[in-house]
Design an enzyme around this catalytic site. Sequence first.
Site, PDB file in Angstrom:
ATOM      1  N   SER A 167       9.873  -3.927 -14.606  1.00 51.57           N
ATOM      2  CA  SER A 167      10.269  -2.868 -15.544  1.00 51.57           C
ATOM      3  C   SER A 167      11.653  -3.169 -16.130  1.00 51.57           C
ATOM      4  CB  SER A 167      10.194  -1.522 -14.818  1.00 51.57           C
ATOM      5  OG  SER A 167      10.240  -0.460 -15.725  1.00 51.57           O
ATOM      6  N   ASP A 177       0.241   1.834 -19.711  1.00 48.60           N
ATOM      7  CA  ASP A 177       1.696   1.702 -19.568  1.00 48.60           C
ATOM      8  C   ASP A 177       2.313   1.615 -20.961  1.00 48.60           C
ATOM      9  OD1 ASP A 177       4.311   1.013 -18.913  1.00 48.60           O
ATOM     10  OD2 ASP A 177       3.802  -0.862 -17.908  1.00 48.60           O
ATOM     11  N   HIS A 189       1.911   1.850 -15.000  1.00 49.71           N
ATOM     12  CA  HIS A 189       3.248   1.297 -14.792  1.00 49.71           C
ATOM     13  C   HIS A 189       3.643   1.340 -13.309  1.00 49.71           C
ATOM     14  CE1 HIS A 189       7.197   0.029 -16.118  1.00 49.71           C
ATOM     15  NE2 HIS A 189       7.717   0.897 -15.275  1.00 49.71           N
TER      16      HIS A 189
END
Length: 357
Positions: free
Chosen positions: A143, A297, A327
């Site tokens: 991320s 996501d 995610h």
Amino acid sequence: STALDLLGLMKYMEGMRLITVIEMTAVTSDENITVTDTEFNNVPVRLYLPRRAPDGLRRAMVYFHGGGWCLGDARMKSYDHVSRRVSNELNAVVVSVNYRLAPEHPFPVPFEDVYSVTKFFLQSSVLSQYGVDPTRVCVAGDSAGGNLAAAVAQQLLEDAEVKTKLKAQILLYPALQSLDLDLPSYRDNDNKPLLSKSLMIRFWSEYFTSDPSLREAMASNRHVPAEAGHLFQFVNWSQLLPAGMRKGHAYTGPTYGSAALARRYPGFLDPRAAPLLASDAQLRRLPPTYILTCEHDVLRDDGVMYAQRLRAAGVRVTHQHARDAFHAALMFVLWPFELAVGHRLFNSYLEWLSENL
């Protein structure tokens, strides 16, 4: 309602930081790994050193945690667990970095922290101290940490002082650009679990400033000034996404925003914050790359576009797209959130590392 939304998000951030605290683990070594909390170049890191005798020099990974540059910690259970497994199963040294967080420490501070740790670790004296093979070091992150890993890999190419070349970069559902926040993945996953569009915009804007005017401009996708219009070629999803991912979405060119805003907060136009903005000439020199994207996501298209651009530049890319995942799925390998998809993704990630690092 905006005020309520903001209050909700503020509480969300505070709640998330609370989860971080609850999730903290003390430094614990086990029969396989010696774990220590230390500092590299004055930045806190959690260091994982395998105990079993190596058959030669070891591999190494420098890891950056996720959390939108505002949350997260290398000492959280999920990161600790994943770092231990990588260290143990690959007999690798893992350096998990606790960089300073926004909004208290906005861009470029988080980037500078992870960069200085990586540069410190890549010195031949440090690598030899830990028995690391200088030809087998990678950077990795998930991320916001994937964003930092991509930025570090790019920046190292420009740094004449660093002689060690990375063997690989591993980008797990990375955030790679904040120019266009209306990609198909942002539209499709506006309110999906863990990372809604509004929260991602909140993270992006807080990375640069707590000034709400940037957040508002980003929310309407009108934050890029006309003079930066040439950068849109690097994030033009109508060219960079495969047909299946463009499905039912029409591309409209950019709506330009205030030049004053970009002058005040130039970070969002900086490749150190938005690695997708690097030129093809820069991308060409990057190491073999593993990119994981998840269908459900908002960040899906960032990773897909980067994979496409890297391949076009001649970089060897393994792009794993998880159609059944959202995610952060890879981190869900621990009770109470243990998910089969997390185990599957983690195992294929380990397999790639064992073959390519």
